[in-house]
Enzyme design. Structure first.
Site, PDB file in Angstrom:
ATOM      1  N   PRO A   1       3.702   1.514   0.173  1.00  0.00           N
ATOM      2  CA  PRO A   1       4.760   1.058   1.091  1.00  0.00           C
ATOM      3  C   PRO A   1       4.353  -0.226   1.831  1.00  0.00           C
ATOM      4  O   PRO A   1       3.247  -0.304   2.362  1.00  0.00           O
ATOM      5  CB  PRO A   1       4.894   2.217   2.083  1.00  0.00           C
ATOM      6  N   GLU A   2       5.241  -1.212   1.791  1.00  0.00           N
ATOM      7  CA  GLU A   2       5.037  -2.438   2.566  1.00  0.00           C
ATOM      8  C   GLU A   2       6.033  -2.419   3.722  1.00  0.00           C
ATOM      9  O   GLU A   2       6.711  -1.411   3.942  1.00  0.00           O
ATOM     10  CB  GLU A   2       5.222  -3.672   1.665  1.00  0.00           C
TER      11      GLU A   2
END
Ligand SMILES: [Zn+2]
Length: 278
Positions: free
Chosen positions: A2-3
């Protein structure tokens, strides 16, 4: 992993389920993820506390508890995520928030258990901890601040953008997309960027991240899902990431896939015509 857009999507999904709700019980199934207090302390602080708000800081999910019960920070890292519906893999559940009405739950799952659940006494303690290991949030950094930070290093621009101490929130996918939009070669030394290029890069970061948030992030494997278990939509319409040999949306030249210095094991996608090394 996840960014920023995926974590922002998690936070937006969690807010209606958690904000203003009272925690009946925090059920920690994997104490090894916990930092900053003991499982017993976490349970006592959580029980009966109202969640004042859910916010994002970089790739952190920050939950504030009312009544001096502290701040819970969850770092999803590689494989963490939240579910408002019964999770597909029960064995990956690490923490359950029993909130609001009896039976209502929010699950935190983490397949590889690389995420963290941290407790801080208050907002400033959490902010200090973040500042020790992170630069400004990628959606909040000012152009001049970005320019100063890039000017300090001759490393390639792509690994520099992904360095959370330079700015927080950008990983492999959004670094490639941002650099393509800004027409900058991923291996250009960060300090060699002109003022005009930094301006373009700064604008591109904001535009790419805003689009990705609107589309609820990127699901390139079984890893990331929204809180309702859905795939994010960004990779259905992006420009370069995962698009080896497909035409560049700007110039129609085939996108290249390569490996660059400073990024072990992660591919880089770019357009050799739009992003010349210079
Ligand atoms: Zn191109």
């Amino acid at each position: 992993m996840p960014e920023l857009p995926e974590v922002e999507t998690m936070v937006r999904g969690l807010r209606p389920a958690l904000s203003g709700r009272t925690v009946r019980r925090l059920e920690l199934l994997d104490p090894t993820l916990l930092q900053g207090c003991t499982p017993g302390q976490l349970a006592r602080r959580g029980r009966g506390a109202t969640v004042v708000g859910v916010a994002r800081r970089g790739k952190w999910v920050v939950m504030e508890l009312a009544g001096n019960r502290g701040i819970i920070v969850i770092q999803p890292r590689m494989t963490g995520g939240f579910w408002l519906v019964e999770p597909a893999r029960a064995e990956h559940v690490r923490l359950v928030f029993h909130v609001g009405n009896p039976g209502a739950r929010v699950w935190y799952c983490d397949a590889r258990r690389l995420g963290k659940v941290c407790w801080y006494a208050d907002e400033s303690a959490a902010a200090e901890a973040f500042a020790r290991s992170h630069g400004p949030d990628a959606l909040e950094i000012a152009r001049d601040e970005l320019a100063r930070r890039l000017d300090r290093t001759s490393r390639g621009i792509k690994p520099t953008l992904m360095d959370q101490k330079v700015l927080a929130g950008i990983g492999n996918i959004y670094a490639d997309e941002t650099l393509h939009r800004a027409r900058i070669h991923p291996e250009r030394p960060a300090s060699s960027l002109t003022a005009e290029e930094v301006e373009r890069l700064h604008r591109s970061i904001g535009e790419v991240l805003a689009t990705a948030i609107e589309l609820e992030g990127s699901s390139f494997d079984a890893g990331y899902r929204t809180v309702l278990g859905l795939e994010g939509g960004f990779l259905a319409q992006n420009s370069v990431y995962g698009r080896k040999d497909q035409p560049c949306p700007t110039c129609a030249r085939p996108i290249l896939k390569t490996k660059i210095a400073g990024l072990v094991g992660r591919p880089t996608y770019y357009c050799p015509a739009c992003q010349v090394r210079g």
